[in-house]
Write a protein that holds these residues in place. Structure first.
Motif, mmCIF file in Angstrom:
data_model
loop_
_atom_site.group_PDB
_atom_site.id
_atom_site.type_symbol
_atom_site.label_atom_id
_atom_site.label_comp_id
_atom_site.label_asym_id
_atom_site.label_seq_id
_atom_site.Cartn_x
_atom_site.Cartn_y
_atom_site.Cartn_z
ATOM 1 N N GLY A 1 16.751 68.805 68.198
ATOM 2 C CA GLY A 1 15.931 69.207 66.365
ATOM 3 C C GLY A 1 17.709 68.964 66.091
ATOM 4 O O GLY A 1 18.007 69.943 64.619
ATOM 5 N N ARG A 2 18.198 68.352 65.977
ATOM 6 C CA ARG A 2 20.342 67.664 65.019
ATOM 7 C C ARG A 2 19.696 67.076 64.472
ATOM 8 O O ARG A 2 20.582 66.971 63.024
ATOM 9 C CB ARG A 2 20.772 67.379 66.423
ATOM 10 C CG ARG A 2 21.348 68.263 67.429
ATOM 11 C CD ARG A 2 22.084 67.708 68.254
ATOM 12 N NE ARG A 2 22.601 68.203 69.234
ATOM 13 C CZ ARG A 2 23.993 69.012 69.515
ATOM 14 N NH1 ARG A 2 25.115 68.903 68.993
ATOM 15 N NH2 ARG A 2 23.882 69.799 70.861
ATOM 16 N N THR A 3 18.855 66.031 64.142
ATOM 17 C CA THR A 3 18.849 65.048 63.152
ATOM 18 C C THR A 3 17.606 65.922 62.779
ATOM 19 O O THR A 3 16.834 66.474 62.728
ATOM 20 C CB THR A 3 19.049 63.881 63.216
ATOM 21 O OG1 THR A 3 17.376 63.483 64.603
ATOM 22 C CG2 THR A 3 19.571 63.625 64.314
ATOM 23 N N ALA A 4 17.184 64.825 61.221
ATOM 24 C CA ALA A 4 15.751 65.378 60.456
ATOM 25 C C ALA A 4 14.777 64.769 61.803
ATOM 26 O O ALA A 4 13.904 65.305 61.852
ATOM 27 C CB ALA A 4 15.986 64.656 59.128
ATOM 28 N N TYR B 1 21.844 77.681 66.210
ATOM 29 C CA TYR B 1 22.889 76.271 66.475
ATOM 30 C C TYR B 1 22.235 75.655 64.264
ATOM 31 O O TYR B 1 21.080 75.737 64.042
ATOM 32 C CB TYR B 1 22.153 75.504 67.283
ATOM 33 C CG TYR B 1 22.182 75.882 68.729
ATOM 34 C CD1 TYR B 1 23.120 75.741 69.281
ATOM 35 C CD2 TYR B 1 21.198 76.685 69.034
ATOM 36 C CE1 TYR B 1 22.889 76.232 70.781
ATOM 37 C CE2 TYR B 1 20.965 77.269 70.511
ATOM 38 C CZ TYR B 1 21.839 76.809 71.667
ATOM 39 O OH TYR B 1 22.316 77.519 72.261
ATOM 40 N N GLU B 2 23.472 74.681 64.274
ATOM 41 C CA GLU B 2 23.338 74.664 63.241
ATOM 42 C C GLU B 2 23.246 72.915 62.895
ATOM 43 O O GLU B 2 23.960 72.022 63.793
ATOM 44 C CB GLU B 2 24.598 74.856 62.490
ATOM 45 C CG GLU B 2 24.548 76.134 62.037
ATOM 46 C CD GLU B 2 25.422 77.013 61.216
ATOM 47 O OE1 GLU B 2 26.489 75.973 61.565
ATOM 48 O OE2 GLU B 2 26.130 78.196 61.599
ATOM 49 N N MET B 3 22.215 72.600 62.499
ATOM 50 C CA MET B 3 21.663 71.131 62.603
ATOM 51 C C MET B 3 22.887 70.643 61.156
ATOM 52 O O MET B 3 23.443 71.616 60.526
ATOM 53 C CB MET B 3 20.846 71.083 61.714
ATOM 54 C CG MET B 3 19.628 69.999 61.400
ATOM 55 S SD MET B 3 18.155 70.146 60.868
ATOM 56 C CE MET B 3 17.673 69.482 61.288
ATOM 57 N N PRO B 4 23.523 69.245 61.232
ATOM 58 C CA PRO B 4 24.662 69.000 60.214
ATOM 59 C C PRO B 4 23.525 69.174 58.790
ATOM 60 O O PRO B 4 22.859 67.961 58.497
ATOM 61 C CB PRO B 4 24.647 67.142 60.438
ATOM 62 C CG PRO B 4 25.036 67.565 61.660
ATOM 63 C CD PRO B 4 23.457 68.220 62.143
ATOM 64 N N ALA C 1 18.824 68.339 55.132
ATOM 65 C CA ALA C 1 18.607 68.287 53.448
ATOM 66 C C ALA C 1 17.465 67.157 53.916
ATOM 67 O O ALA C 1 15.890 67.236 53.225
ATOM 68 C CB ALA C 1 19.840 67.971 52.284
ATOM 69 N N ASP C 2 18.384 66.430 54.750
ATOM 70 C CA ASP C 2 16.998 65.095 54.858
ATOM 71 C C ASP C 2 15.765 65.948 55.454
ATOM 72 O O ASP C 2 13.775 65.488 55.258
ATOM 73 C CB ASP C 2 17.517 64.002 55.713
ATOM 74 C CG ASP C 2 16.355 62.145 55.823
ATOM 75 O OD1 ASP C 2 15.909 62.633 55.149
ATOM 76 O OD2 ASP C 2 17.167 61.961 56.640
ATOM 77 N N PHE C 3 15.421 66.629 56.217
ATOM 78 C CA PHE C 3 14.064 67.381 57.322
ATOM 79 C C PHE C 3 13.767 68.426 56.062
ATOM 80 O O PHE C 3 12.629 67.835 55.717
ATOM 81 C CB PHE C 3 14.975 68.332 58.207
ATOM 82 C CG PHE C 3 14.009 69.063 58.789
ATOM 83 C CD1 PHE C 3 13.464 68.634 59.342
ATOM 84 C CD2 PHE C 3 14.223 70.189 59.109
ATOM 85 C CE1 PHE C 3 12.542 69.051 60.671
ATOM 86 C CE2 PHE C 3 13.740 71.418 60.259
ATOM 87 C CZ PHE C 3 12.177 70.504 60.708
ATOM 88 N N ALA C 4 14.443 68.872 54.634
ATOM 89 C CA ALA C 4 13.474 69.665 54.518
ATOM 90 C C ALA C 4 13.234 68.840 52.748
ATOM 91 O O ALA C 4 11.962 69.087 52.996
ATOM 92 C CB ALA C 4 14.546 70.445 53.665
ATOM 93 N N ALA C 5 13.416 67.397 52.570
ATOM 94 C CA ALA C 5 12.973 66.048 52.112
ATOM 95 C C ALA C 5 11.920 66.150 52.407
ATOM 96 O O ALA C 5 10.710 65.986 52.046
ATOM 97 C CB ALA C 5 14.209 65.470 51.761
ATOM 98 N N ARG C 6 11.535 65.863 54.406
ATOM 99 C CA ARG C 6 10.076 65.546 54.831
ATOM 100 C C ARG C 6 9.830 66.234 54.924
ATOM 101 O O ARG C 6 8.053 66.047 55.115
ATOM 102 C CB ARG C 6 10.991 64.598 55.883
ATOM 103 C CG ARG C 6 12.196 63.076 56.356
ATOM 104 C CD ARG C 6 12.022 62.666 57.259
ATOM 105 N NE ARG C 6 12.988 62.408 57.651
ATOM 106 C CZ ARG C 6 13.503 61.051 59.077
ATOM 107 N NH1 ARG C 6 12.303 61.027 59.831
ATOM 108 N NH2 ARG C 6 14.514 61.124 58.835
ATOM 109 N N LEU C 7 9.477 67.543 55.066
ATOM 110 C CA LEU C 7 8.731 68.431 55.086
ATOM 111 C C LEU C 7 8.164 68.644 53.772
ATOM 112 O O LEU C 7 7.040 68.645 53.853
ATOM 113 C CB LEU C 7 9.604 69.534 55.452
ATOM 114 C CG LEU C 7 9.620 69.852 56.965
ATOM 115 C CD1 LEU C 7 10.677 71.507 56.797
ATOM 116 C CD2 LEU C 7 9.116 69.615 58.251
ATOM 117 N N LYS C 8 9.141 68.819 52.697
ATOM 118 C CA LYS C 8 8.160 68.485 51.506
ATOM 119 C C LYS C 8 7.186 67.194 51.591
ATOM 120 O O LYS C 8 5.862 68.018 50.916
ATOM 121 C CB LYS C 8 8.993 68.282 50.805
ATOM 122 C CG LYS C 8 9.640 70.353 49.273
ATOM 123 C CD LYS C 8 10.490 70.006 48.751
ATOM 124 C CE LYS C 8 11.645 71.209 48.867
ATOM 125 N NZ LYS C 8 12.617 70.987 48.307
ATOM 126 N N GLY C 9 7.451 66.284 51.766
ATOM 127 C CA GLY C 9 6.891 65.170 51.329
ATOM 128 C C GLY C 9 5.572 64.825 52.389
ATOM 129 O O GLY C 9 4.501 63.863 52.038
#
Ligand code: KIV
Length: 285
Positions: A161-164, A269-272, A277-285
């Protein structure tokens, strides 16, 4: 210190914890004597993990352990901790061949070990198997995120889960596992934001193993917890001196989970940030 268990724990206790916000501690356990100590220390849920392959048998990975051995260990833990909610773990090769093979082997695990639930490391291809087992009445714990049995494919034990894209795949698979009937989810080594999205988008109890504070339960490999292994993963809490009486350490772990002191930021663990930000935007969409 938490009190010894006095009644049988069930899946409903995990479901209730999801509702109430209570946190449930889980530890891995592989033998009768330790199981007795854990029940006495008030550890409510146990996983007889295929990590036995490494921590009991000394293999490099979890791929080497066999089903009969896992069943023996699980039955021994059942005898030691009859009150804990106990999950048996299906080893590599015992459920990947076909649905028939998976159903037969999981039923063997349930019948011979007395476990309350069975954990499978899952991918899309296991949805039908999870459905069949659920229809048969088995409580399936679907293990997502870092799947140690897929170490060859993953190229190592890296957090997932490192990338969106990866994060979205985990969330979607968790939702599909819920639809297929899984009773609970186990998320290993994923950033807390990914676990949070899974918690918010499913209705199942979610057990984290290095998945941050939003999960309803938390599991660690006991020899890591006690400081007995050479390399301790970053998410394992530091309970101090390993020579401290072991039952006190089990109790301290249960206390920290239930009082939400564990896991804390330093265990995440930290996602870049850009991926997050991309993941958060996609969850909203
Ligand atoms: O086998 C095991 O101990 C596990 C935990 C690490 C979740 O699967």
């Amino acid at each position: 210190m938490p009190a010894p268990l006095t009644r049988r724990m069930t899946l409903n206790d995990l479901r209730a914890a999801r509702q109430s916000g209570e946190r449930v501690a889980m530890l891995t356990c592989y033998d009768f004597t330790t199981a007795q100590l854990m029940q006495k220390a008030g550890v409510p849920t146990l996983l007889v993990g295929d990590s036995a392959s490494s921590v009991i048998l000394g293999h490099e990975s979890t791929l080497s352990v066999g089903l009969d051995f896992m069943i023996e260990l699980t039955a021994a833990v059942r005898r030691g901790a009859p009150l804990a909610w106990m999950v048996g773990d299906m080893p590599f090769g015992s459920y990947q061949g076909s649905i028939g093979q998976g159903v037969n082997n999981v039923c063997r695990m349930v019948k011979l070990s007395g476990c309350d639930g069975v954990k499978l490391e899952v991918a899309e291809g296991h949805l039908k198997l999870v459905r069949r087992l659920t229809d048969a009445g088995v409580a399936i714990v679907a293990h997502l995120g870092l799947r140690p049995q897929a170490v060859g494919l993953l190229g190592g034990y890296r957090f997932q889960g490192r990338t969106a894209d990866e994060a979205m795949r985990i969330v979607t698979l968790a939702q599909r596992m819920e639809k297929a009937g899984a009773a609970a989810l186990l998320l290993e080594a994923v950033p807390a934001v990914v676990a949070k999205a899974v918690v918010e988008r499913t209705t199942l109890p979610v057990i984290g193993c290095g998945a941050g504070r939003y999960c309803h339960g938390h599991v660690v490999v006991t020899p890591d917890l006690l400081g007995w292994t050479e390399r301790k993963p970053r998410f394992v809490p530091d309970l101090g001196n390993p020579n401290r009486p072991v039952d006190e350490m089990y109790g301290e772990y249960v206390r920290r989970v239930s009082e939400r002191q564990y896991p804390a930021d330093e265990h995440d663990y930290e996602m870049p940030p850009a991926e997050q930000a991309d993941f958060a935007a996609r969850l909203k969409g």
